[in-house]
Scaffold this active site. Structure first.
Site, short mmCIF file in Angstrom:
data_model
loop_
_atom_site.label_atom_id
_atom_site.label_comp_id
_atom_site.label_asym_id
_atom_site.label_seq_id
_atom_site.Cartn_x
_atom_site.Cartn_y
_atom_site.Cartn_z
N ASP A 176 -10.37 -3.13 -22.37
CA ASP A 176 -11.54 -2.32 -22.73
C ASP A 176 -11.62 -2.02 -24.22
OD1 ASP A 176 -13.15 0.20 -20.66
OD2 ASP A 176 -13.87 -1.41 -21.94
N THR A 215 -13.38 9.18 -23.60
CA THR A 215 -13.48 9.87 -22.31
C THR A 215 -13.00 11.30 -22.48
OG1 THR A 215 -13.04 7.76 -21.27
CG2 THR A 215 -12.73 9.73 -19.89
N1 LIG Z 1 -8.46 -8.53 -16.57
C1 LIG Z 1 -8.70 -7.89 -15.41
N2 LIG Z 1 -8.00 -8.18 -14.30
C2 LIG Z 1 -8.23 -7.52 -13.15
N3 LIG Z 1 -9.16 -6.54 -13.00
C3 LIG Z 1 -9.89 -6.22 -14.07
C4 LIG Z 1 -9.71 -6.87 -15.33
N4 LIG Z 1 -10.58 -6.33 -16.24
C5 LIG Z 1 -11.27 -5.40 -15.57
N5 LIG Z 1 -10.88 -5.32 -14.28
C6 LIG Z 1 -11.40 -4.37 -13.29
O1 LIG Z 1 -12.80 -4.59 -13.15
C7 LIG Z 1 -13.51 -3.34 -13.19
C8 LIG Z 1 -14.59 -3.42 -14.25
O2 LIG Z 1 -13.96 -3.54 -15.49
P1 LIG Z 1 -14.87 -3.62 -16.82
O3 LIG Z 1 -13.94 -3.65 -17.98
O4 LIG Z 1 -15.85 -4.71 -16.68
O5 LIG Z 1 -15.72 -2.30 -16.77
P2 LIG Z 1 -15.12 -0.85 -17.07
O6 LIG Z 1 -14.63 -0.84 -18.48
O7 LIG Z 1 -14.13 -0.52 -16.00
O8 LIG Z 1 -16.37 0.05 -16.88
P3 LIG Z 1 -17.22 0.62 -18.10
O9 LIG Z 1 -17.76 -0.62 -18.80
O10 LIG Z 1 -18.24 1.44 -17.42
O11 LIG Z 1 -16.24 1.38 -18.96
C9 LIG Z 1 -12.50 -2.25 -13.48
O12 LIG Z 1 -12.30 -1.52 -12.29
C10 LIG Z 1 -11.23 -2.95 -13.83
O13 LIG Z 1 -10.15 -2.33 -13.19
#
Ligand SMILES: Nc1ncnc2c1ncn2[C@@H]1O[C@H](COP(=O)(O)OP(=O)(O)OP(=O)(O)O)[C@@H](O)[C@H]1O
Ligand SMILES: O=C(O)[C@@H]1CCC(=O)N(CCc2ccc(Cl)cc2)[C@H]1c1ccccc1Cl
Length: 324
Positions: A176, A215
């Site tokens: 993130d 956050t």
């Molecule tokens: N590399 C990864 N491997 C496994 N699961 C993942 C991975 N990256 C993200 N996820 C899971 O996918 C979901 C979405 O992640 P994403 O980073 O797209 O959005 P987010 O950062 O969680 O949400 P927001 O963008 O609202 O902050 C999360 O629950 C995260 O745990």
């Protein structure tokens, strides 16, 4: 060109050929190079899907962003920051690795390390609290990764247990980076963090970052009072994470965001009975209102709480402790 349209993007990989010469291999990966599986999770602007590379059978997590939605929500900047940051942080086991990016007419695709262990937050919720050994193991991996980021001039700005993912060996993978700050003077040697007692407001412009707020529970006081995040802001969040692993809840949490912010700037938090004293000493030296007086990374590494940790590559070869 047509590669972009067909959802393929060229990326270069250095390889050593039969007679030891380093050659550049052009790999163009696109949607059709992967077979997509289950959805792993949804974000506000993204969907993360399990995928397997059809040629190598390697497993990945592919983050798919809908272009229309990104543009409508004015998040194009974050997409570029996430890509640029991940492209800068490539040689550390604690960072989710970005292998390829490509696009088709509707979406952008980020091919990332698959983190089968899910989020550290999920593991903590199932355990309710971590013991000291587990907190030390995960805390050390998170700190080692923050150190690497900061040395490359990147401030994460939204560190929290949701953004600490775990791989198949239950090792840390921080993710993130869309809201990270890339400091312009990112020469690894020169970092103000080595100059003691420099007040964040005295930092040269490029060392301070403004506008984005993380956050609520993990936001640093300096971000709330003078709108500037600095490297020490990530260490405030680190202090909140160490507290949360041992206590089962973050130190600053109130009914709403405003009340949480009041507790932060007023440093209103207590330790639960039985909170280990050595860990308490560490947290008290991290949750310091003045960022210039907050413990710096080298001193955290030498703190008694991390006694016995071998910092650097070796600690990433260790088996994760059984979560008990
Ligand atoms: N590399 C990864 N491997 C496994 N699961 C993942 C991975 N990256 C993200 N996820 C899971 O996918 C979901 C979405 O992640 P994403 O980073 O797209 O959005 P987010 O950062 O969680 O949400 P927001 O963008 O609202 O902050 C999360 O629950 C995260 O745990
Ligand atoms: O910077 C890059 O690597 C390329 C450059 C060429 C290109 O067109 N893109 C996509 C630019 C873009 C960013 C956001 C939206 Cl919503 C739409 C297009 C970029 C891109 C391609 C795939 C995945 C992400 C990105 Cl930023």
């Amino acid at each position: 060109d047509d590669w972009q349209e067909r959802g393929a993007a060229v990326s270069v990989r250095q390889e050593v050929d039969a007679n030891g010469k380093t050659v550049s291999r052009f790999i163009k990966k696109g949607v059709r190079d992967f077979s997509f599986g289950n959805t792993l999770g949804e974000g506000s602007y993204s969907t993360v899907v399990f995928a397997t590379d059809r040629q190598t059978l390697k497993e990945y997590a592919i983050k798919i962003l809908d272009k229309r939605h990104i543009i409508k929500e004015k998040k194009v900047k974050y997409v570029n920051i996430e890509k640029d940051t991940l492209n800068r942080l490539t040689e550390h086991p604690g960072i989710v690795r970005l292998y390829y990016t490509f696009q088709d007419e509707r979406s952008l695709y980020f091919v990332l390390d698959l983190c089968k262990g899910g989020e550290l937050l999920g593991v903590l919720k199932r355990m309710s609290t971590f013991d000291e050994e587990c907190t030390k193991f995960y805390g050390a991996q998170i700190l080692d990764t923050i150190d690497y980021m900061h040395k490359r001039g990147v401030i994460h700005r939204d560190l929290k247990p949701e953004n600490v993912l775990l791989d198949h060996q239950m090792h840390v993978k921080i993710t993130d980076f869309g809201t990270a700050k890339i400091l312009k003077t990112a020469r690894p040697s020169e970092s103000t963090s080595s100059i003691p007692n420099i007040d964040s407001t005295e930092l040269p412009e490029e060392e301070r970052a403004s506008s984005f707020v993380g956050t609520a529970e993990y936001v640093s006081p300096e971000l709330l009072t003078d709108k500037n995040a600095c490297k020490a802001s990530d260490l405030w969040a680190f202090g909140c994470i160490i507290y949360q692993l041992l206590a089962g809840r973050p130190p600053f949490k109130a009914g709403n965001e405003y009340q949480t912010f009041q507790k932060i700037v007023g440093l209103e938090y207590e330790f639960p009975i039985g909170f280990p004293p050595v860990a308490r000493d560490l947290v008290e030296r991290l949750l310091v209102l003045d960022p210039a007086r907050r413990l710096q990374i080298e001193h955290i590494k030498n703190h008694e709480f991390f006694d016995g940790v071998t910092w650097g590559t070796d600690m990433w070869k260790q088996k994760a402790p059984r979560l008990k």
